[in-house]
Structures are given as structure tokens and as C-alpha cells.
Design an enzyme around this catalytic site. Structure first.
Site, PDB file in Angstrom:
ATOM      1  N   SER A 253       0.827  -1.197   0.000  1.00 38.23           N
ATOM      2  CA  SER A 253       0.000   0.000   0.000  1.00 38.23           C
ATOM      3  C   SER A 253       0.864   1.250   0.000  1.00 38.23           C
ATOM      4  O   SER A 253       1.938   1.274   0.618  1.00 38.23           O
ATOM      5  CB  SER A 253      -0.906   0.023   1.237  1.00 38.23           C
TER       6      SER A 253
ATOM      7  N   TYR B 129      -2.666  -1.681  10.177  1.00 34.34           N
ATOM      8  CA  TYR B 129      -2.491  -1.798   8.732  1.00 34.34           C
ATOM      9  C   TYR B 129      -1.125  -1.283   8.304  1.00 34.34           C
ATOM     10  O   TYR B 129      -0.394  -1.955   7.565  1.00 34.34           O
ATOM     11  CB  TYR B 129      -3.592  -1.016   8.018  1.00 34.34           C
TER      12      TYR B 129
END
Length: 263
Positions: free
Chosen positions: A144, A158
Site C-alpha cells: 500500500s 495496517y
């Protein structure tokens, strides 16, 4: 692109829905035999039906990629049914709790790391040796852009899990140098997936989550990135212009997020 992928074996995690399913279907369309992995049997059945109805071959495995015993079972099933895989796509992922660390749900926090980091470690460990023995292979992990942004509040699970995945992939790439096998991470874009929906839902009531609400609303309003761009990047890494990349962070073309320097 050549048709040398026909008959080869791929393993795709997170393939029951979203980008993982889209990638699995694209690999099957190139003639690959694809082992599709997710926790939901119903989602896997839908994905497998789509692949087989299009003339492809799919093997479904409903497992938890963060569980060593489940991944050992995955390896055994793939070898028995299809043989050694030469492509591994780790698309399974979860965003985890949108909470401050002090207030966070410990089980959800740890589960995020298990899925996003431990899962790719276990699947790479299971299959990369066969790729080395075969002299060719590709490991592609979904990371990401969040890992390259300054750390913020509420998304520590995350962010930490994906930063760890980046570094894991770089270590793996160093081990693979010169073997014909490569390992890379990608930012697949900002797509309206189930993860986007879960962020949208949780951020709606989370204190201090206005940036997440704004991001989710913007993606929802504008439609997000085209999932086909992720598929195109995958094939670029397999046998296209980026096929020689190893240990790199790669971006889709023309995405909402402009590329950020990594390493």
C-alpha cells in the site's frame, strides 16, 4: 505477450472477491491452472465457477493464510492437484481496526498482522523453493502507498503490517537474486473493494477518523481506480516490461495516488 504461461500453476490468495479474484480470472484466461485461496467457501465457489465457465481451471482452498497448518495443507493440495506453482500472488488483506493503539482491539490488531504479513511469509516459504528448483517464478505481494506516507493515528495495524511486508519482500528478493525468481510489492491503486467498504463503514463512527471518511467518500464519488490497471501491472511483472524487477515497490499506471519514492 507470449503464451508461455499456458499450463503453468499460480496460487492467488484473497481470490474470493475484489482484486484477488480479478487477478485469478486473468491468470486463468492466459491458460494457467489457478489455486484460489480465501476464507469464504461461498466466495471461492463463485470465483471458481466464473473461471471454469470461461474455460479455465481452478482449485479452491478455504483456509486462513496466517495459519501454518492451513498453508501446509494448501501446499499439499496444490502439489497433488496441479503440481508446483511458478506464480504466487498474495492479495489477501485486511485494514484492521481504525483505533488508537491505547484503545485498540488486540485480537483485531494481531489478526491484521497475521493476514497481511504472516500470510505472505507462510505462502512464500511454502512455494518459493519449488520456483527456485524450476528456475523461474514470480512472487507479487499487495502492499500500500500508506507505507510510504508519514505515520498517522488510527491505522497502526495496517501500516505496520504492510511496512513489515515491504521489508519481508525485500529480504526475499535478496535471497532470490540470480535464481530466475523475483519478489516485488505493488500498490494496486485505490479501488472500490470490500476493504474500501469496511473502511467507509468503520470510519463513519470512529472518533477522529475524518481523513478516512473523506478518503472513502472521495473514492466512492469518483469511482476509484480501474481494477484492470492492477491486472496490467501484474502481467508487466510476470512477462512484460517490468519482468526483471526484483525487490521493488511498483505502481499502477495513471492511478489516483501519484508514485512516491520508496527505496
Amino acid at each position: 505477450m507470449s503464451d508461455f504461461l499456458a499450463g503453468k500453476v499460480a496460487v492467488v490468495t484473497g481470490a474470493g472477491r475484489g482484486l484477488g479474484r480479478r487477478v485469478a480470472e486473468a491468470l486463468a484466461a492466459r491458460g494457467m491452472r489457478v489455486a484460489i485461496v480465501a476464507r469464504s467457501s461461498d466466495q471461492l465457489d463463485e470465483a471458481a465457477n466464473a473461471i471454469t465457465h470461461a474455460g479455465g481451471k481452478a482449485l479452491t482452498l478455504a483456509i486462513d493464510v496466517g495459519c501454518p497448518k492451513d498453508v501446509a495443507r494448501l501446499r499439499e493440495a496444490v502439489l497433488i492437484e496441479f503440481g508446483s506453482p511458478s506464480i504466487l500472488i498474495n492479495a489477501a488483506g485486511t485494514f484492521g481496526p481504525i483505533q488508537l493503539i491505547r484503545d485498540s482491539d488486540a485480537d483485531r490488531w494481531i489478526e491484521t498482522v497475521r493476514t497481511n504479513t504472516i500470510g505472505p511469509y507462510l505462502t512464500s516459504r511454502a512455494f518459493v523453493g519449488d520456483m527456485i528448483d524450476g528456475g523461474w517464478g514470480r512472487v507479487i505481494n499487495f502492499s500500500s502507498a500508506a507505507t510510504l506516507h508519514p505515520p498517522g493515528t488510527l491505522n497502526s495495524a495496517y501500516g505496520a503490517s504492510k511496512v513489515a511486508l515491504n521489508q519481508l519482500t525485500r529480504h526475499l528478493a535478496a535471497e532470490l537474486a540470480g535464481t530466475g525468481v523475483t519478489a516485488n510489492v505493488i500498490h494496486p491503486g485505490e479501488v472500490k473493494t470490500a476493504m474500501w467498504a469496511s473502511i467507509n463503514d468503520e470510519a463513519a463512527s470512529a472518533e477522529g477518523a475524518e481523513p478516512f471518511r473523506q478518503w472513502a467518500a472521495d473514492v466512492g464519488a469518483r469511482g476509484g481506480d480501474d481494477p484492470q490497471r492492477t491486472v496490467d501491472l501484474i502481467f508487466s511483472l510476470i512477462d512484460g516490461p517490468s519482468a526483471d524487477a526484483n525487490g521493488q515497490f511498483l505502481w499502477i499506471d495513471g492511478g489516483r495516488q501519484a508514485p512516491i519514492a520508496s527505496w
